[in-house]
Design an enzyme around this catalytic site. Structure first.
Site, PDB file in Angstrom:
ATOM      1  N   SER A 285      35.749  43.781  38.112  1.00  0.00           N
ATOM      2  CA  SER A 285      36.353  45.050  38.546  1.00  0.00           C
ATOM      3  C   SER A 285      36.572  45.922  37.325  1.00  0.00           C
ATOM      4  O   SER A 285      36.525  45.453  36.182  1.00  0.00           O
ATOM      5  CB  SER A 285      37.698  44.768  39.222  1.00  0.00           C
ATOM      6  N   ASP A 286      36.853  47.197  37.549  1.00  0.00           N
ATOM      7  CA  ASP A 286      37.244  48.026  36.416  1.00  0.00           C
ATOM      8  C   ASP A 286      38.758  47.943  36.332  1.00  0.00           C
ATOM      9  O   ASP A 286      39.447  47.671  37.293  1.00  0.00           O
ATOM     10  CB  ASP A 286      36.748  49.470  36.595  1.00  0.00           C
ATOM     11  N   TRP A 287      39.298  48.240  35.216  1.00  0.00           N
ATOM     12  CA  TRP A 287      40.722  48.107  34.909  1.00  0.00           C
ATOM     13  C   TRP A 287      41.633  48.339  36.124  1.00  0.00           C
ATOM     14  O   TRP A 287      41.824  49.476  36.539  1.00  0.00           O
ATOM     15  CB  TRP A 287      41.083  49.130  33.833  1.00  0.00           C
ATOM     16  N   ALA A 288      42.134  47.242  36.710  1.00  0.00           N
ATOM     17  CA  ALA A 288      43.104  47.300  37.823  1.00  0.00           C
ATOM     18  C   ALA A 288      42.538  47.954  39.077  1.00  0.00           C
ATOM     19  O   ALA A 288      43.277  48.297  39.998  1.00  0.00           O
ATOM     20  CB  ALA A 288      44.397  47.998  37.394  1.00  0.00           C
ATOM     21  N   SER A 289      41.215  48.105  39.147  1.00  0.00           N
ATOM     22  CA  SER A 289      40.652  48.771  40.334  1.00  0.00           C
ATOM     23  C   SER A 289      40.839  47.924  41.585  1.00  0.00           C
ATOM     24  O   SER A 289      40.780  48.458  42.694  1.00  0.00           O
ATOM     25  CB  SER A 289      39.168  49.088  40.121  1.00  0.00           C
TER      26      SER A 289
END
Ligand code: GLC
Length: 741
Positions: A285-289
């Site tokens: 995932s992308d940062w906290a996505s």
């Protein structure tokens, strides 16, 4: 603990040579299968969790407990933003010697244009049209990173960008799917080489999957609405190229794609990436996505977010902790999650295996090697080579450039002339400002000993203060030529750095107008992370160099071009608009039913702005001139399975040697869905001495003409086409041909 892991290995191989000869698993798959069978559900979920080191953050900080305890208990399998041979070794020792199964950590980091040696921003390198040098930048990045204990690069960013208000346009290869694919392939191959086990290669990541660059209004993280035709014909093309090139990882985008956030988008990840493309790597995932699925209003709780992301094929959760906190409970109500967790774990173990981490988890954390490799002179030499080739000559009235290095006095005016931070650009990883040779210094190093270089900032980058104008004017009046260094600060492009206006910030345009009034030749050196819309500058200054943000060797590279030791050959990978009001504006647009016609009011255009850009995709000048002969086809029509030969004689009609990027475009005149007015399909970069000619030949095959038709089938359709060849996408050198069944 390692004994356990090795026991698995030995036990397995003994088993493998046992009575059952039908085992067809490769040693890799057999090993990770065997390891998986030893893992608890908690340990599997641990592999699916990635935390950030506290040494650097690249997104909103998520408060968390001591992450190293999570490593000890097998609840964490990866870090990002932990780098350096010593730091990574310490963390790895805890994983390998302190946890039950001793599964090694994988360390990831953002190195989109270099680890310690900072190269030009990716958009700048895309202007070089030199795939070998682009690949070499990636290979050097991998070499330095792998010497600093890193295994995994969150690059290349392959998002197509058609809106220069979007700050992340600087991270990619521009607006074209075909060129973006070539650059993606070059970067993946540069990072990964032919063998991830090699000490000088690292895993690459195609990001941000997908459609992130279509953010409405060019506003980062904003909603994206993309038809499936446009998604498949434009935005997915470079991702598929990266997948075919063997990229080890994909990263979800932050964006909501047609109502389903990319991180929870089964259609994108499970259907297209993992099923249609049969891609076997890991999706992070992308940062906290994952947690942001609640902010999207797509998940009501963090627990639901975890389930939705897992269902959609997100294998590893970056930074947020929903997998770690909720998957254990979720599998009670959702036993169907168990095979998904196994699949995710296998994908992650597979990348660690391919990197050789099970054979030697410390192989990349070698202090000696780090000292020898990071920041060496050869890397800086390459930085200068790729930087000068990334420069685009946009204007050169009255042959103002190249300048004579023995001019009596040169005035260097502008707030960016010695700005080291801006030369690095954002996402500069471990690039140091102290490593940068800024333009002012580059000029001072390049001129003759009798030449006097005068300098004044003249203004700030982004303020209304004109108090520096008088000094700048006085110096300019004394000089024989003015080099005006203007543009954007590094922190005006990159993530979360979108602009509503893409003109020169502050009073820099007024500064240019003041300098022009002195009557001296004004050479503009633009430094920027996105196209700049500023008609007066382009149309009134004597010369304009688009230099983007060129990294540690910015100054020498620009000086090489200014004083002619290198004849610029860069070509725009993005359209430069005349104004923000024209956006979105890109070359491969549809014709509409009323194509723009100045003579006809009722056609697609503005009443207060031109409908053509300042400069088109593929545009760039040289200190020499090139002439194109007749465009010749070897046949007027060809059948599928055959091919069409297209050729043209290119002549260097000027007085100095130079390189030309000969571009080939096609237009499908009629289709079962509307087709772009032009599509780049090939190029050849040719070096010619003055007066020299060269026959440039291309081949067009039916598969080059394929697109997603009205039935969502990827195929070419027979019928009439046009082929264009030239120096940029506005070329009118064309011929017609027909594709036959
Ligand atoms: C950021 C970026 C992504 C980067 C990641 C880790 O928010 O969107 O490109 O790789 O976080 O730093």
């Amino acid at each position: 603990m390692r004994t356990l892991v090795f026991a698995i290995i030995i036990g397995f191989f003994v088993g493998c040579s046992g009575p059952d000869k039908t085992t067809t698993l490769s040693p890799r798959d057999a090993f990770i299968d065997s390891l998986l069978s030893e893992m608890t559900i908690e340990e599997k979920i641990g592999q699916m969790s990635q935390s950030t080191g506290s040494w650097e953050t690249t997104g909103p900080i998520i408060a968390d407990s001591s992450t190293l305890d999570l490593v000890r208990t097998g609840r964490l399998g990866s870090f990002l933003n932990v780098f350096g041979a010593e730091r990574t070794r310490k963390a790895q020792e805890i994983a390998v010697n302190g946890s039950r199964l001793g599964i090694p950590l994988i360390f990831g980091y953002d190195m989109i244009h270099g680890y310690a040696t900072t190269f030009p921003i990716p958009l700048a390198e895309a202007a070089s049209w030199d795939l070998e040098l682009i690949k070499k930048s990636a290979a050097i990045t991998a070499l330095e990173a792998s010497a600093a204990g890193l295994h995994w690069n969150f690059a290349p960013m392959v998002d197509i960008a058609r809106d220069p208000r979007w700050g992340r346009i600087m991270e990619g290869a521009g607006e074209d799917p075909w060129w973006g694919s070539q650059v993606a392939i070059a970067r993946v191959r540069g990072y990964q080489g032919n063998d991830l086990k090699s000490l000088s290669t690292i895993a690459a990541t195609a990001k941000h999957f997908a459609g992130y660059g279509a953010a409405e209004g060019g506003r980062d993280y904003n909603t994206t609405e993309i038809s499936e035709h446009t998604l498949r014909d434009v935005y997915l093309v470079p991702f598929q190229a990266a997948a075919k090139a063997g990229v080890a990882a994909f990263m979800n985008g932050f964006n909501d794609l047609n109502g389903t956030p990319a991180t929870a988008n089964k259609f994108l990840v499970r259907q297209i990436l993992k099923k249609e493309w049969d891609w076997k790597g890991l999706v992070v995932s992308d940062w906290a996505s994952v947690q942001e699925l609640t902010d999207h209003g797509f998940a009501a709780t963090d627990s639901e977010a975890a389930g939705l992301a897992l269902e959609a094929g997100c294998d590893m959760e970056m930074v947020s902790k929903t997998y770690d906190e909720y998957l254990i409970d979720l599998v009670q109500q959702h036993p169907e999650y168990l095979p998904m967790i196994d699949d995710a774990t296998l994908r992650i173990l597979g990348v660690k295996y391919d990197l050789g981490l099970f054979e030697d988890p410390f192989r990349y954390s070698d202090l000696q090697r780090e000292k020898q490799i990071v920041r060496n002179n050869d890397h800086f030499k390459h930085a200068r080579e790729i930087a000068k080739r990334s420069i685009v000559l946009l204007e050169n009235r009255n042959r103002t450039l190249p300048l004579d290095p023995n001019l009596r006095k040169i005035a260097v005016i502008g707030p960016l002339a010695e700005d080291r931070e801006t030369a690095l650009g954002t996402w500069s990883a471990q690039g140091q400002q102290s490593d940068v040779t800024p333009l002012l210094q580059g000029i001072q190093l390049a001129v003759g000993e009798k030449t006097k270089v005068l300098y004044a900032a003249g203004s700030e980058i982004n303020s209304t203060d004109k108090s520096g104008f008088n000094k700048a004017r006085a110096l300019a009046k004394q000089s024989d030529a003015i080099i005006a260094v203007v543009g954007e600060h590094a922190l005006m492009s990159g993530e979360a750095l979108s602009r509503s206006d893409i003109g020169l910030p502050g009073v820099q345009l007024d500064l240019l107008k003041m300098l022009k009034e002195t009557g001296k030749p004004v050479i503009v050196v633009l430094m920027n992370g996105r196209p700049i819309a500023e008609p007066w500058m382009y149309e009134n200054c004597d010369a304009v160099l688009e230099t983007w943000l060129l990294g540690v060797q910015s100054g020498p590279a620009i000086a090489d071009v200014i004083f002619g030791s290198y004849n610029p050959a860069g070509k725009l990978p993005v359209t430069i608009p005349r104004s923000v009001g024209q956006i979105p504006i890109y070359y491969n647009h549809k014709n509409t039913g009323r194509a723009a016609d100045p003579a006809d009011r009722y056609t697609s255009k503005y009443i207060d702005e031109a409908f053509v850009p300042q400069y088109p995709f593929g545009y760039g000048l040289s200190y020499t001139t090139f002439e194109y002969g007749e465009l010749t086809l070897d046949k007027p029509a060809f059948h599928r399975g055959d091919s069409l030969s297209v050729s043209v004689v290119l002549t260097n009609s000027g007085s100095v040697a130079g390189e030309e990027v000969v571009q080939l475009y096609v237009r499908d005149l009629f289709g079962s869905v509307t087709r772009p007015v032009l599509e780049l399909k090939n190029f050849e970069k040719v070096l010619l001495n003055a007066g020299e000619s060269h026959l440039v030949k291309f081949k067009i095959k039916a598969e080059d003409l394929s697109f997603w038709d009205k039935n969502m089938a990827f195929r070419s359709e027979t019928g009439q086409f046009k082929v264009f060849v030239g120096s940029n996408s506005a070329t009118q050198l064309q011929q017609e041909f027909e594709l036959l069944d």
